[in-house]
Design an enzyme around this catalytic site. Structure first.
Site, PDB file in Angstrom:
ATOM      1  N   SER A   1       0.828  -1.211   0.000  1.00 53.58           N
ATOM      2  CA  SER A   1       0.000   0.000   0.000  1.00 53.58           C
ATOM      3  C   SER A   1       0.861   1.259   0.000  1.00 53.58           C
ATOM      4  O   SER A   1       0.345   2.366   0.020  1.00 53.58           O
ATOM      5  CB  SER A   1      -0.936   0.003   1.215  1.00 53.58           C
ATOM      6  OG  SER A   1      -0.193  -0.169   2.412  1.00 53.58           O
TER       7      SER A   1
ATOM      8  N   THR B   1     -39.874  26.526 -10.379  1.00 52.52           N
ATOM      9  CA  THR B   1     -40.191  25.190  -9.871  1.00 52.52           C
ATOM     10  C   THR B   1     -40.439  24.379 -11.139  1.00 52.52           C
ATOM     11  O   THR B   1     -40.966  24.918 -12.124  1.00 52.52           O
ATOM     12  CB  THR B   1     -41.441  25.170  -8.958  1.00 52.52           C
ATOM     13  OG1 THR B   1     -42.554  25.663  -9.687  1.00 52.52           O
ATOM     14  CG2 THR B   1     -41.241  26.025  -7.710  1.00 52.52           C
ATOM     15  N   HIS B   2     -40.033  23.144 -11.123  1.00 48.36           N
ATOM     16  CA  HIS B   2     -40.099  22.302 -12.339  1.00 48.36           C
ATOM     17  C   HIS B   2     -39.312  22.930 -13.501  1.00 48.36           C
ATOM     18  O   HIS B   2     -39.595  22.653 -14.663  1.00 48.36           O
ATOM     19  CB  HIS B   2     -41.543  22.057 -12.793  1.00 48.36           C
ATOM     20  CG  HIS B   2     -42.471  21.682 -11.680  1.00 48.36           C
ATOM     21  ND1 HIS B   2     -42.737  20.378 -11.352  1.00 48.36           N
ATOM     22  CD2 HIS B   2     -43.165  22.457 -10.806  1.00 48.36           C
ATOM     23  CE1 HIS B   2     -43.584  20.355 -10.315  1.00 48.36           C
ATOM     24  NE2 HIS B   2     -43.855  21.611  -9.966  1.00 48.36           N
TER      25      HIS B   2
ATOM     26  N   SER C   1     -14.265  26.562 -27.844  1.00 46.76           N
ATOM     27  CA  SER C   1     -14.376  25.339 -28.616  1.00 46.76           C
ATOM     28  C   SER C   1     -13.318  25.377 -29.711  1.00 46.76           C
ATOM     29  O   SER C   1     -12.998  26.433 -30.238  1.00 46.76           O
ATOM     30  CB  SER C   1     -15.769  25.248 -29.235  1.00 46.76           C
ATOM     31  OG  SER C   1     -15.738  24.419 -30.381  1.00 46.76           O
TER      32      SER C   1
ATOM     33  N   LYS D   1     -18.258  29.815 -29.075  1.00 44.51           N
ATOM     34  CA  LYS D   1     -18.585  29.116 -27.824  1.00 44.51           C
ATOM     35  C   LYS D   1     -17.827  29.634 -26.605  1.00 44.51           C
ATOM     36  O   LYS D   1     -16.668  29.975 -26.683  1.00 44.51           O
ATOM     37  CB  LYS D   1     -18.289  27.613 -27.975  1.00 44.51           C
ATOM     38  CG  LYS D   1     -19.203  26.882 -28.918  1.00 44.51           C
ATOM     39  CD  LYS D   1     -20.655  26.838 -28.483  1.00 44.51           C
ATOM     40  CE  LYS D   1     -20.893  25.892 -27.333  1.00 44.51           C
ATOM     41  NZ  LYS D   1     -20.828  24.464 -27.708  1.00 44.51           N
TER      42      LYS D   1
ATOM     43  N   GLU E   1     -19.267  22.140 -15.266  1.00 45.09           N
ATOM     44  CA  GLU E   1     -19.572  20.756 -15.667  1.00 45.09           C
ATOM     45  C   GLU E   1     -18.713  19.759 -14.889  1.00 45.09           C
ATOM     46  O   GLU E   1     -19.179  18.689 -14.487  1.00 45.09           O
ATOM     47  CB  GLU E   1     -19.348  20.587 -17.167  1.00 45.09           C
ATOM     48  CG  GLU E   1     -20.353  21.378 -17.989  1.00 45.09           C
ATOM     49  CD  GLU E   1     -19.983  21.400 -19.470  1.00 45.09           C
ATOM     50  OE1 GLU E   1     -20.740  20.843 -20.266  1.00 45.09           O
ATOM     51  OE2 GLU E   1     -18.940  21.979 -19.822  1.00 45.09           O
TER      52      GLU E   1
ATOM     53  N   LYS F   1      -8.377   3.638   1.756  1.00 40.97           N
ATOM     54  CA  LYS F   1      -7.643   4.892   1.614  1.00 40.97           C
ATOM     55  C   LYS F   1      -7.729   5.566   0.256  1.00 40.97           C
ATOM     56  O   LYS F   1      -8.040   6.763   0.175  1.00 40.97           O
ATOM     57  CB  LYS F   1      -6.168   4.681   1.971  1.00 40.97           C
ATOM     58  CG  LYS F   1      -5.965   4.392   3.442  1.00 40.97           C
ATOM     59  CD  LYS F   1      -4.540   4.026   3.739  1.00 40.97           C
ATOM     60  CE  LYS F   1      -4.449   3.160   4.979  1.00 40.97           C
ATOM     61  NZ  LYS F   1      -5.098   1.824   4.811  1.00 40.97           N
TER      62      LYS F   1
HETATM   63  N1  ARG Z   1      -1.128  -1.243   5.250  1.00 36.04           N
HETATM   64  C1  ARG Z   1      -2.099  -1.741   6.151  1.00 36.04           C
HETATM   65  C2  ARG Z   1      -3.425  -1.018   5.977  1.00 36.04           C
HETATM   66  O1  ARG Z   1      -3.434  -0.024   5.369  1.00 36.04           O
HETATM   67  C3  ARG Z   1      -1.631  -1.597   7.557  1.00 36.04           C
HETATM   68  C4  ARG Z   1      -2.165  -2.617   8.513  1.00 36.04           C
HETATM   69  C5  ARG Z   1      -1.631  -3.938   8.223  1.00 36.04           C
HETATM   70  N2  ARG Z   1      -1.956  -4.855   9.253  1.00 36.04           N
HETATM   71  C6  ARG Z   1      -1.843  -6.169   9.050  1.00 36.04           C
HETATM   72  N3  ARG Z   1      -2.172  -6.929  10.029  1.00 36.04           N
HETATM   73  N4  ARG Z   1      -1.452  -6.656   7.919  1.00 36.04           N
HETATM   74  O2  ARG Z   1      -4.456  -1.480   6.426  1.00 36.04           O
END
Ligand code: ARG
Length: 461
Positions: free
Chosen positions: A24, A156-157, A278, A284, A291, A326
């Protein structure tokens, strides 16, 4: 090579594809500052509790500071074979200070470590978003004050309904953003508990002081259940829910900007700063920023949905699935930050076309309700009857293709003989908005009061 951290049990290293799916560090390196802060608080507590010798703790603190400056200077090499930010920092600490580095992970697990880091990160993010939302509100309220008396069609609408003021319309978004900030603030209160010391899932046999680490990291208190401490991700979900609702509000405003700036409406103009041209059609001016604000709501809602689906089937406590909490959140929060900034920018930039707004406000017999109200007020007939009389007068106007205030008095009197010349005083759009003085109504005086109240509350930028 066998793993440094758990090499005692493992004789060979991971398959390449295992390393790829497992790592990660590519995204959780964003948590470096929170990870180091968490480790420093933990090390200080371990020393204060006599779990680690003071001199070792000092080395750990110094080493962590060095790592922080290395990362900030861009001199740190993140290694994928070390999986994540926690092990990257710890491995580097061992390179810098040697053996005492191995004492940092006493009474701690990556499970409580990552939960702590991510809470700190989300807390910082929420605080930054709150500042941005306040600025967005300021932009809206300032524009609203400037245009408290600017008449526009209220819909409205998406059909012309009654005249409103542009300031009033903008102030509606100030209220929405106020609730958005409230939702983030509520989530922040629940988020602000420290999981650190939950260890892997069961707590620890070391005499740790969780109140001390919680206080050092600015948490209100430690989490009360170690299983919950490592497995809870509702803090992210709540903040993503708040982010999604906020993004929906910004998307609605963006949609209105798209409509208002369309030449068919022509109510508002954005400058070159917030439009694009454009490549083929020289005339344009496209509202691309609006958007994209509208579109980014999709990915923010997607991040919320994604994490809800990840979490819904997980038994307690930690499972590696949770590492997937994450990327979506990082992406959603930075998208939200960008769209708040773009929305504030567009609000400051846009200029209403006063003449077109006023003309459009009068279209579609938008003061018909004012006529009905006049009938109730002046000749005392019930509103339902007044509605009927007004409907017939609107019918006359429509048949002749004229505006309501152009219907001759005699024709109105043919419908209801008690109508007098005075009725014309309520049929103009300006009179219409000026009369709506009920609390929260569109009257310029009301809008001014609301804009001033907010600007005072928001304070200077
Ligand atoms: N990189 C892991 C996470 O984001 C950290 C925790 C890892 N814990 C484990 N028991 N492998 O969740």
């Amino acid at each position: 090579m066998s793993n440094k951290m758990w090499g005692g049990r493992f004789s060979t290293g991971p398959d390449a594809i295992m390393e790829e799916i497992n790592a990660s560090i590519g995204f959780d390196q964003r948590l470096y500052a929170q990870d180091i802060a968490g480790s420093k608080a933990h090390a200080a507590m371990l020393a204060a509790q006599g779990i680690v010798a003071a001199k070792d703790a000092q080395k750990i603190q110094k080493g962590l500071d060095t790592i922080l400056s290395e990362i900030e200077a861009g001199k740190f090499t993140f290694r994928r074979d070390l999986e994540d930010i926690h092990m990257n920092v710890e491995a580097r600490l061992a390179e810098i200070i040697g053996a005492p580095a191995g004492r940092l992970h006493t009474a701690r697990s990556r499970n409580d470590q990552v939960a702590t880091d991510f809470r700190l990160y989300v807390r910082d993010t929420v605080d930054a978003l709150d500042d941005q939302l306040a600025d967005f509100q300021r932009a809206l309220a300032e524009k609203a004050l400037e245009h408290a008396g600017t008449v526009m069609p209220g819909f409205t609408h998406l059909q012309t309904a009654q005249p409103v003021t542009f300031g009033h319309h903008l102030m509606a978004y100030v209220e929405m953003a106020g609730r958005d900030r409230g939702r983030f603030a509520d989530a922040r209160k629940r988020l602000n508990e420290s999981p650190l010391g939950s260890a892997a899932l069961a707590g620890t046999s070391f005499p740790i002081d969780r109140d001390a680490t919680a206080a050092a990291l600015g948490f209100d208190r430690p989490t009360a259940n170690s299983l919950d401490g490592v497995s809870d991700r509702d803090f992210v979900l709540e903040c993503l829910a708040a982010a999604s609702i906020c993004a929906i509000h910004l998307s609605r405003l963006a949609e209105e900007i798209v409509i208002w700036t369309s030449p068919s409406f022509g109510l508002v103009r954005l400058s070159d700063a917030f439009t694009s041209g454009s490549s083929i059609m020289p005339q344009k001016r496209n509202p691309d920023a609006a958007e994209l604000v509208r579109a980014k709501a999709g990915r923010i809602i997607g991040a919320l949905t994604g994490l809800m689906v990840v979490m819904k089937g997980l038994p307690l406590a930690y499972a590696k699935d949770m590492q997937e909490d994450k990327e979506g959140a990082f992406d959603a929060f930075s998208a939200l930050s960008l769209v708040i900034a773009a929305s504030a920018g567009m609000i400051r930039d846009l200029e209403p076309d006063l003449a077109r707004m006023k003309a459009a406000a009068g279209q579609g017999y938008s003061t018909a309700t004012d006529l009905a109200d006049w009938l109730v007020r002046t000749i005392g007939i019930p509103f339902r009857d007044a509605h009927h009389v007004t409907g017939r007068i609107v019918g006359i106007a429509a048949e002749r293709g004229i505006a309501l205030h152009k219907v001759p008095l005699a024709d109105m009197q043919a419908v209801e003989k008690r109508i007098t010349q005075d009725v014309f005083s309520v049929l103009s759009v300006v009179r219409s908005v000026r009369s709506r003085t009920s609390y929260g109504g569109t009257a310029p005086a009301q809008v001014r009061a609301q804009a001033r109240r907010w600007l005072k509350k928001l304070g200077p930028a």
